[in-house]
Design an enzyme around this catalytic site. Structure first.
Site, PDB file in Angstrom:
ATOM      1  N   HIS A 136     -30.940 -18.518   7.237  1.00  0.00           N
ATOM      2  CA  HIS A 136     -30.314 -17.354   6.358  1.00  0.00           C
ATOM      3  C   HIS A 136     -31.599 -16.447   6.559  1.00  0.00           C
ATOM      4  CE1 HIS A 136     -29.996 -15.152   2.616  1.00  0.00           C
ATOM      5  NE2 HIS A 136     -28.819 -15.491   2.548  1.00  0.00           N
ATOM      6  N   ASP A 213     -35.620 -24.700   2.845  1.00  0.00           N
ATOM      7  CA  ASP A 213     -34.766 -23.681   2.161  1.00  0.00           C
ATOM      8  C   ASP A 213     -33.526 -24.550   1.317  1.00  0.00           C
ATOM      9  OD1 ASP A 213     -32.740 -20.814   3.082  1.00  0.00           O
ATOM     10  OD2 ASP A 213     -32.731 -22.002   1.386  1.00  0.00           O
ATOM     11  N   GLN A 216     -28.591 -24.023  -1.015  1.00  0.00           N
ATOM     12  CA  GLN A 216     -27.202 -24.695  -0.632  1.00  0.00           C
ATOM     13  C   GLN A 216     -27.346 -26.154  -1.036  1.00  0.00           C
ATOM     14  OE1 GLN A 216     -24.887 -22.957  -1.069  1.00  0.00           O
ATOM     15  NE2 GLN A 216     -25.635 -20.699  -0.336  1.00  0.00           N
ATOM     16  N   LYS A 239     -27.024 -20.065  -8.180  1.00  0.00           N
ATOM     17  CA  LYS A 239     -26.154 -20.762  -7.443  1.00  0.00           C
ATOM     18  C   LYS A 239     -25.865 -22.593  -7.803  1.00  0.00           C
ATOM     19  CE  LYS A 239     -27.725 -18.730  -3.178  1.00  0.00           C
ATOM     20  NZ  LYS A 239     -26.509 -17.947  -2.620  1.00  0.00           N
ATOM     21  N   CYS A 378     -25.368 -13.432   5.775  1.00  0.00           N
ATOM     22  CA  CYS A 378     -26.904 -13.214   6.158  1.00  0.00           C
ATOM     23  C   CYS A 378     -27.188 -14.257   7.160  1.00  0.00           C
ATOM     24  CB  CYS A 378     -27.728 -13.395   4.796  1.00  0.00           C
ATOM     25  SG  CYS A 378     -27.217 -12.004   3.553  1.00  0.00           S
TER      26      CYS A 378
HETATM   27  C1  LIG Z   1     -29.456 -20.837   3.020  1.00  0.00           C
HETATM   28  C2  LIG Z   1     -29.550 -19.773   1.827  1.00  0.00           C
HETATM   29  N1  LIG Z   1     -30.994 -19.412   1.861  1.00  0.00           N
HETATM   30  C3  LIG Z   1     -31.304 -18.386   1.227  1.00  0.00           C
HETATM   31  C4  LIG Z   1     -30.386 -17.525   0.268  1.00  0.00           C
HETATM   32  C5  LIG Z   1     -30.969 -16.440  -0.420  1.00  0.00           C
HETATM   33  O1  LIG Z   1     -30.407 -16.873  -2.030  1.00  0.00           O
HETATM   34  P1  LIG Z   1     -30.716 -15.601  -3.018  1.00  0.00           P
HETATM   35  O2  LIG Z   1     -32.174 -14.976  -2.801  1.00  0.00           O
HETATM   36  O3  LIG Z   1     -30.719 -16.390  -4.327  1.00  0.00           O
HETATM   37  O4  LIG Z   1     -29.858 -14.271  -2.703  1.00  0.00           O
HETATM   38  C6  LIG Z   1     -29.068 -18.041   0.261  1.00  0.00           C
HETATM   39  C7  LIG Z   1     -27.981 -17.073  -0.436  1.00  0.00           C
HETATM   40  N2  LIG Z   1     -26.693 -17.093   0.247  1.00  0.00           N
HETATM   41  C8  LIG Z   1     -25.863 -16.369   0.140  1.00  0.00           C
HETATM   42  C9  LIG Z   1     -25.691 -15.416  -0.876  1.00  0.00           C
HETATM   43  O5  LIG Z   1     -24.355 -14.595  -0.798  1.00  0.00           O
HETATM   44  N3  LIG Z   1     -23.704 -15.487   0.139  1.00  0.00           N
HETATM   45  C10 LIG Z   1     -24.536 -16.529   0.576  1.00  0.00           C
HETATM   46  O6  LIG Z   1     -24.127 -17.194   1.386  1.00  0.00           O
HETATM   47  C11 LIG Z   1     -28.625 -18.978   1.297  1.00  0.00           C
HETATM   48  O7  LIG Z   1     -27.247 -19.467   1.372  1.00  0.00           O
END
Ligand SMILES: Cc1ncc(COP(=O)(O)O)c(CNc2co[nH]c2=O)c1O
Length: 420
Positions: A136, A213, A216, A239, A378
């Site tokens: 990501h 990371d 998910q 999430k 992303c």
């Molecule tokens: C694998 C992964 N890493 C990092 C992040 C960043 O998380 P955040 O800092 O809470 O935004 C996301 C968010 N993924 C997504 C956010 O919106 N659609 C997505 O797939 C993610 O899916």
């Protein structure tokens, strides 16, 4: 038919009774709000159950106060709850204790904290940071830019044709020049489950750190940082049934102890003179300023809710829905689903309908009340590798059921007829 009581869980999410489709100025009330919401965008953010919302209301109605150093009763109550939330997170992911749990804003900030507080100090020319091709942007861009600032280089472990990580290539890339391996645990685009424990072994064989990371994975399956032997792990509360504004950085205590803070101010100091300052104990050293108090307390409630269901059963439910969605979508010969087979992935499917841009397809799905994500999620370099500008992604969680996947598939079929 499910490993969890979906109907009972859905009772805790009033939003799932929403009707959508009308004027967004009058959500749910307009004459055109006639289609039941089918919420399948959980990899972007999950919905929030009543007990979690109530924990926030209880805090603001009952003991809202700034934490630490307050002598008065409210501040002590808020401090106890905020610190207990750190302990609860530590227990949930198998960490030693609150010293290894830093509350941040989100996964992105957690990754940036290590990239700045460790990377800027420790990386230099000749060092490599090894990523995967399915990172990501929160990881990929962060390490890419820190490498530019320090003269280090970035290398990418290949993703093979069925979306799995090429571990032979990983073994080639990870060598004595490697300082950090940073890898997604479950891909938010492919659904691939990455063997992060094996990557940790490869990294540690070469005295490199491993950053997992978990954005998910922590919300959707049991994750134990000790089993993985992760040096760092990051995830986001929004999430996993929690509110936005709370993220977690896990770090081994001895590593966090060796790192200097990169955000300065109140809360994170022990003593300050005009000449210099000393730092608070872990984890407070890395929590500068007034922290995310209500959000941390709500994350505690979210973890309690998930543990009540059981993470093994959450995982089983995710896998059941992902396999069902994969099987149903691949019935169409003009739909391409990206990533490993349906029985070997996390709870999401990204796909494209031949000849229809993901944004057009998602707009039609929206007309049917189906909420999914369209775009590059992303992971632009990964989409370049897949040879597509964007994809449509359905992602599932504890309150989803097969009938919602049927609604998705029916809407995709309508789009197929429309564009035929
Ligand atoms: C694998 C992964 N890493 C990092 C992040 C960043 O998380 P955040 O800092 O809470 O935004 C996301 C968010 N993924 C997504 C956010 O919106 N659609 C997505 O797939 C993610 O899916």
């Amino acid at each position: 038919q499910y490993p969890i009581d979906v109907e009972a869980i859905r009772e805790d999410f009033p939003i799932l009774d929403r009707q959508v489709g009308g004027d967004i100025e009058t959500p749910g009330e307009g004459p055109d709000d006639t289609r039941p919401l089918v919420y399948l965008d959980n990899a972007a953010t999950s919905q929030t159950p009543k007990p979690v919302v109530e924990s926030i209301v209880d805090y603001y109605y009952g003991y809202n106060s700034n934490v630490h150093r307050g002598i008065h009763h409210l501040s002590q109550e808020a401090s106890v709850a905020y610190e207990a939330a750190h302990d609860r997170v530590a227990e949930f992911i198998g960490a030693e204790g609150r010293e290894e749990i830093v509350f941040t804003k989100n996964t992105t900030e957690s990754l940036n904290l290590v990239a700045y507080a460790w990377g800027l100090a420790e990386l230099g020319p000749g060092d490599t940071v090894v990523l995967t091709e399915m990172e990501h942007h929160a990881s990929l861009v962060t390490w890419q830019q820190i490498a530019k600032k320090t003269g280090a280089s970035v290398e990418y472990i290949r993703v093979d044709d069925d979306g799995r990580l090429d571990m032979d290539h990983a073994a080639e890339l990870i060598d004595d020049s490697t300082a950090m391996v940073s890898a997604v645990h479950v891909s938010n685009t492919l659904g691939t489950v990455v063997p992060v424990g094996d990557l940790a072994d490869l990294a540690h064989d070469h005295d490199a750190y491993v950053f997992v990371d978990g954005a998910q994975s922590v919300p959707t399956r049991p994750v134990d940082v000790g089993e993985i032997d992760a040096d760092f792990l990051a995830f986001s509360g929004h999430k996993m049934l929690g509110p936005t504004g709370i993220g977690v950085l896990y770090g081994k205590e001895e590593i966090l102890d060796s790192m200097q803070p990169y955000l300065y101010g109140g809360e994170m100091i022990r003593s300050v003179t005009y000449e210099d300052s000393t730092w608070e104990d872990l984890p407070w050293k890395f929590e500068a300023g007034t922290p995310v108090i209500a959000q941390g307390i709500a994350l505690h409630a979210a973890i309690d809710y998930l543990d009540e269901i059981g993470m093994e059963r959450v995982q089983a439910h995710e896998e059941l829905l992902a396999a069902y969605a994969y099987d149903r979508l691949t019935e169409f010969d003009d739909v391409e689903v990206y990533g490993p087979p349906g029985d070997d992935r996390g709870g999401l499917v990204a796909f494209n309908l031949d000849g229809v841009h993901a944004h057009d397809l998602s707009s039609i799905l929206n007309d049917h009340g189906v909420a999914i994500r369209a775009g590059d999620h992303c992971t632009q370099p990964l989409h370049d590798k897949l040879g597509v500008p964007a994809s449509t992604r359905a992602s599932f969680y504890v309150y989803n059921e097969k009938s919602e996947i049927d609604a998705l598939v029916d809407a995709v079929d309508d789009a197929r007829q429309l564009f035929a």
